[in-house]
Design a protein around this motif. Structure first.
Motif, PDB file in Angstrom:
ATOM      1  N   LYS A  28       0.389   8.601 -20.000  1.00  0.00           N
ATOM      2  CA  LYS A  28       0.508   8.353 -18.563  1.00  0.00           C
ATOM      3  C   LYS A  28       1.787   8.966 -17.998  1.00  0.00           C
ATOM      4  O   LYS A  28       1.785   9.522 -16.899  1.00  0.00           O
ATOM      5  N   GLU A  29       2.864   8.891 -18.758  1.00  0.00           N
ATOM      6  CA  GLU A  29       4.160   9.368 -18.279  1.00  0.00           C
ATOM      7  C   GLU A  29       4.329  10.875 -18.386  1.00  0.00           C
ATOM      8  O   GLU A  29       5.289  11.426 -17.844  1.00  0.00           O
ATOM      9  N   ASN A  30       3.411  11.544 -19.082  1.00  0.00           N
ATOM     10  CA  ASN A  30       3.550  12.986 -19.272  1.00  0.00           C
ATOM     11  C   ASN A  30       2.450  13.817 -18.637  1.00  0.00           C
ATOM     12  O   ASN A  30       2.494  15.046 -18.706  1.00  0.00           O
ATOM     13  N   ALA A  31       1.481  13.160 -18.007  1.00  0.00           N
ATOM     14  CA  ALA A  31       0.448  13.866 -17.239  1.00  0.00           C
ATOM     15  C   ALA A  31       0.826  13.782 -15.760  1.00  0.00           C
ATOM     16  O   ALA A  31       1.140  12.699 -15.250  1.00  0.00           O
ATOM     17  N   LEU A  32       0.828  14.905 -15.076  1.00  0.00           N
ATOM     18  CA  LEU A  32       1.330  14.977 -13.708  1.00  0.00           C
ATOM     19  C   LEU A  32       0.689  13.947 -12.775  1.00  0.00           C
ATOM     20  O   LEU A  32       1.384  13.243 -12.040  1.00  0.00           O
ATOM     21  N   LEU A  33      -0.625  13.848 -12.779  1.00  0.00           N
ATOM     22  CA  LEU A  33      -1.311  12.990 -11.815  1.00  0.00           C
ATOM     23  C   LEU A  33      -1.023  11.507 -12.005  1.00  0.00           C
ATOM     24  O   LEU A  33      -1.153  10.716 -11.055  1.00  0.00           O
ATOM     25  N   THR A  34      -0.614  11.115 -13.220  1.00  0.00           N
ATOM     26  CA  THR A  34      -0.331   9.694 -13.476  1.00  0.00           C
ATOM     27  C   THR A  34       1.168   9.397 -13.562  1.00  0.00           C
ATOM     28  O   THR A  34       1.556   8.241 -13.725  1.00  0.00           O
ATOM     29  N   GLN A  35       2.007  10.417 -13.443  1.00  0.00           N
ATOM     30  CA  GLN A  35       3.444  10.188 -13.425  1.00  0.00           C
ATOM     31  C   GLN A  35       3.844   9.475 -12.132  1.00  0.00           C
ATOM     32  O   GLN A  35       3.271   9.714 -11.074  1.00  0.00           O
ATOM     33  N   ALA A  36       4.875   8.626 -12.231  1.00  0.00           N
ATOM     34  CA  ALA A  36       5.416   7.991 -11.032  1.00  0.00           C
ATOM     35  C   ALA A  36       6.262   9.020 -10.284  1.00  0.00           C
ATOM     36  O   ALA A  36       7.115   9.677 -10.882  1.00  0.00           O
ATOM     37  N   LEU A  37       5.986   9.181  -9.007  1.00  0.00           N
ATOM     38  CA  LEU A  37       6.720  10.140  -8.194  1.00  0.00           C
ATOM     39  C   LEU A  37       8.222   9.848  -8.278  1.00  0.00           C
ATOM     40  O   LEU A  37       8.651   8.712  -8.059  1.00  0.00           O
ATOM     41  N   VAL A  38       9.010  10.864  -8.592  1.00  0.00           N
ATOM     42  CA  VAL A  38      10.444  10.641  -8.795  1.00  0.00           C
ATOM     43  C   VAL A  38      11.135  10.148  -7.523  1.00  0.00           C
ATOM     44  O   VAL A  38      12.179   9.491  -7.590  1.00  0.00           O
ATOM     45  N   MET A  39      10.567  10.436  -6.368  1.00  0.00           N
ATOM     46  CA  MET A  39      11.203  10.041  -5.111  1.00  0.00           C
ATOM     47  C   MET A  39      11.218   8.529  -4.912  1.00  0.00           C
ATOM     48  O   MET A  39      12.118   8.001  -4.267  1.00  0.00           O
ATOM     49  N   ASP A  40      10.185   7.816  -5.446  1.00  0.00           N
ATOM     50  CA  ASP A  40      10.198   6.355  -5.293  1.00  0.00           C
ATOM     51  C   ASP A  40      10.123   5.616  -6.629  1.00  0.00           C
ATOM     52  O   ASP A  40      10.315   4.404  -6.683  1.00  0.00           O
ATOM     53  N   GLY A  41       9.828   6.370  -7.700  1.00  0.00           N
ATOM     54  CA  GLY A  41       9.849   5.775  -9.034  1.00  0.00           C
ATOM     55  C   GLY A  41       8.701   4.842  -9.347  1.00  0.00           C
ATOM     56  O   GLY A  41       8.722   4.161 -10.384  1.00  0.00           O
ATOM     57  N   LYS A  42       7.654   4.807  -8.508  1.00  0.00           N
ATOM     58  CA  LYS A  42       6.566   3.865  -8.788  1.00  0.00           C
ATOM     59  C   LYS A  42       5.163   4.383  -8.442  1.00  0.00           C
ATOM     60  O   LYS A  42       4.201   4.075  -9.144  1.00  0.00           O
ATOM     61  N   THR A  43       5.025   5.172  -7.371  1.00  0.00           N
ATOM     62  CA  THR A  43       3.694   5.609  -6.946  1.00  0.00           C
ATOM     63  C   THR A  43       3.208   6.793  -7.762  1.00  0.00           C
ATOM     64  O   THR A  43       3.876   7.833  -7.808  1.00  0.00           O
ATOM     65  N   PRO A  44       2.042   6.686  -8.421  1.00  0.00           N
ATOM     66  CA  PRO A  44       1.511   7.828  -9.177  1.00  0.00           C
ATOM     67  C   PRO A  44       1.288   9.033  -8.258  1.00  0.00           C
ATOM     68  O   PRO A  44       0.878   8.871  -7.097  1.00  0.00           O
ATOM     69  N   VAL A  45       1.549  10.219  -8.775  1.00  0.00           N
ATOM     70  CA  VAL A  45       1.388  11.438  -7.985  1.00  0.00           C
ATOM     71  C   VAL A  45      -0.036  11.546  -7.441  1.00  0.00           C
ATOM     72  O   VAL A  45      -0.244  11.949  -6.292  1.00  0.00           O
ATOM     73  N   GLY A  46      -1.014  11.170  -8.253  1.00  0.00           N
ATOM     74  CA  GLY A  46      -2.404  11.216  -7.806  1.00  0.00           C
ATOM     75  C   GLY A  46      -2.641  10.353  -6.584  1.00  0.00           C
ATOM     76  O   GLY A  46      -3.403  10.720  -5.669  1.00  0.00           O
ATOM     77  N   ASP A  47      -1.976   9.187  -6.530  1.00  0.00           N
ATOM     78  CA  ASP A  47      -2.126   8.283  -5.385  1.00  0.00           C
ATOM     79  C   ASP A  47      -1.436   8.857  -4.142  1.00  0.00           C
ATOM     80  O   ASP A  47      -1.908   8.666  -3.021  1.00  0.00           O
ATOM     81  N   VAL A  48      -0.316   9.538  -4.351  1.00  0.00           N
ATOM     82  CA  VAL A  48       0.390  10.177  -3.230  1.00  0.00           C
ATOM     83  C   VAL A  48      -0.512  11.217  -2.570  1.00  0.00           C
ATOM     84  O   VAL A  48      -0.607  11.296  -1.346  1.00  0.00           O
ATOM     85  N   ILE A  49      -1.197  12.001  -3.403  1.00  0.00           N
ATOM     86  CA  ILE A  49      -2.102  13.037  -2.892  1.00  0.00           C
ATOM     87  C   ILE A  49      -3.291  12.405  -2.168  1.00  0.00           C
ATOM     88  O   ILE A  49      -3.682  12.845  -1.081  1.00  0.00           O
ATOM     89  N   ALA A  50      -3.852  11.355  -2.768  1.00  0.00           N
ATOM     90  CA  ALA A  50      -5.007  10.686  -2.160  1.00  0.00           C
ATOM     91  C   ALA A  50      -4.642  10.102  -0.801  1.00  0.00           C
ATOM     92  O   ALA A  50      -5.414  10.203   0.165  1.00  0.00           O
ATOM     93  N   GLN A  51      -3.448   9.511  -0.691  1.00  0.00           N
ATOM     94  CA  GLN A  51      -3.021   8.920   0.567  1.00  0.00           C
ATOM     95  C   GLN A  51      -2.788   9.996   1.628  1.00  0.00           C
ATOM     96  O   GLN A  51      -3.131   9.815   2.804  1.00  0.00           O
ATOM     97  N   ALA A  52      -2.217  11.129   1.206  1.00  0.00           N
ATOM     98  CA  ALA A  52      -1.984  12.236   2.140  1.00  0.00           C
ATOM     99  C   ALA A  52      -3.316  12.763   2.680  1.00  0.00           C
ATOM    100  O   ALA A  52      -3.443  13.091   3.872  1.00  0.00           O
ATOM    101  N   GLY A  53      -4.329  12.827   1.812  1.00  0.00           N
ATOM    102  CA  GLY A  53      -5.652  13.266   2.242  1.00  0.00           C
ATOM    103  C   GLY A  53      -6.288  12.274   3.196  1.00  0.00           C
ATOM    104  O   GLY A  53      -6.908  12.664   4.192  1.00  0.00           O
ATOM    105  N   LYS A  54      -6.101  11.002   2.905  1.00  0.00           N
ATOM    106  CA  LYS A  54      -6.652   9.950   3.773  1.00  0.00           C
ATOM    107  C   LYS A  54      -6.011  10.007   5.156  1.00  0.00           C
ATOM    108  O   LYS A  54      -6.698   9.926   6.181  1.00  0.00           O
TER     109      LYS A  54
END
Length: 311
Positions: A246-272
């Motif tokens: 989980k910590e080494n795959a990009l889509l499941t890594q926690a975004l470094v800017m907030d330390g908690k939100t998975p990158v995949g979720d950040v992208i999904a929210q931006a699309g929404k």
């Protein structure tokens, strides 16, 4: 005049380390005599590249370039960081990156054979070795492309526009506009530069890397499963492995800017928020000298050897 064969050019090239066109010219000037041609190259300072080519090149520059829905990253190494500041070297990396982008070339050997100002990329590289006085290597290149969307570049520790020590490309497939994709891509690219993901998704991780890490984690946690049931032991041993994935795959890594939100979720929210699907389909992260074993040098011994030679 003796016929200059391809075999003779190849032999001289291997003997001297000089470029193909320089070897052909040397043979022409010396009527096909290999030894005389070798001396001719040395007299012009071109054969010096052969000796320099054995030196470890782990510094240099990463170049990135983007045009529309396509992008490329290229790494060219040198022996010292000083060369990265050289205008000739920077111009070379910039031109090579431009050719890779324009022609869509990601294969290093094919890229070496491509033409730029002064001959093929390989010929110019060899000439630069002689001119600058350090070994230089065109190490790797990668291209990314989307059908619809954007490729966003990012350079960390930039030495010049599009050139630096870490180059990142983010490929986003989407109908969303650039006003959405560019800031999102920049955010993800900065994360990639800092977090160093090993793959896009958990499924993309190298099985050998995962298994090697799993063996280490099982060994580290061996004392925790003593006396445990098989089911509990499996959970104890598998937990750290799943965390590693989980910590080494990009889509499941926690975004470094907030330390908690998975990158995949950040992208999904931006699309929404944009009312359009956004998919991260590929990325590139080139870090200068990554994986190259640098030579350890003993400066005092080098000085002593130089002084002895001079005496």
């Amino acid at each position: 005049m003796a016929e200059i064969t391809a075999a003779a050019v190849k032999e001289l090239r291997e003997k001297s380390g000089a470029g193909m066109m320089d070897c052909k010219k040397a043979l022409t000037e010396t009527n096909g005599d290999i030894e005389a041609a070798s001396d001719w190259l040395r007299s012009k300072g071109l054969a010096a590249a052969a000796k320099k080519s054995s030196r470890t090149a782990a510094e240099g520059l990463v170049g990135v370039a983007v045009a529309g829905t396509k992008g490329v990253a290229v790494e060219v190494n040198s022996q010292t960081d000083f060369v990265a500041k050289n205008e000739i070297f920077q111009g070379f990396v910039r031109e090579v990156t431009g050719v890779a982008l324009e022609q869509g070339i990601a294969d290093v050997e094919a890229l070496k054979a491509a033409s730029i100002t002064g001959g093929t990329i390989e010929d110019v590289l060899v000439a630069n070795i002689a001119t600058i006085g350090e070994n230089q290597v065109l190490r790797r290149a990668k291209k990314v492309e989307v059908t619809n969307g954007a490729v966003i570049p990012y350079v960390h520790n930039a030495a010049a526009p599009g050139l630096g020590k870490i180059g990142v490309l983010v490929a986003l497939e989407s109908d969303a506009g650039v006003d959405v994709l560019e800031p999102l891509g920049k955010q993800i690219a900065m994360h990639i530069a800092a977090a160093f993901p090993l793959a896009l998704s958990i499924e993309d991780l190298d099985p050998e890397v995962v298994e090697r890490e799993a063996a280490i984690l099982r060994e580290k946690n061996a004392d925790k499963i003593v006396g445990k049931s098989e089911e509990v032991a499996a959970k104890i041993l598998n937990g750290p492995v799943e965390k590693f994935k989980k910590e080494n795959a990009l889509l499941t890594q926690a975004l470094v800017m907030d330390g908690k939100t998975p990158v995949g979720d950040v992208i999904a929210q931006a699309g929404k928020d944009a009312g359009a699907s956004i998919k991260l389909v590929d990325y590139v992260r080139f870090q200068l000298g990554e994986g190259i074993e640098k030579e350890e040098s003993d400066f005092a011994a080098e000085v002593a050897a130089t002084a002895a030679a001079a005496g």
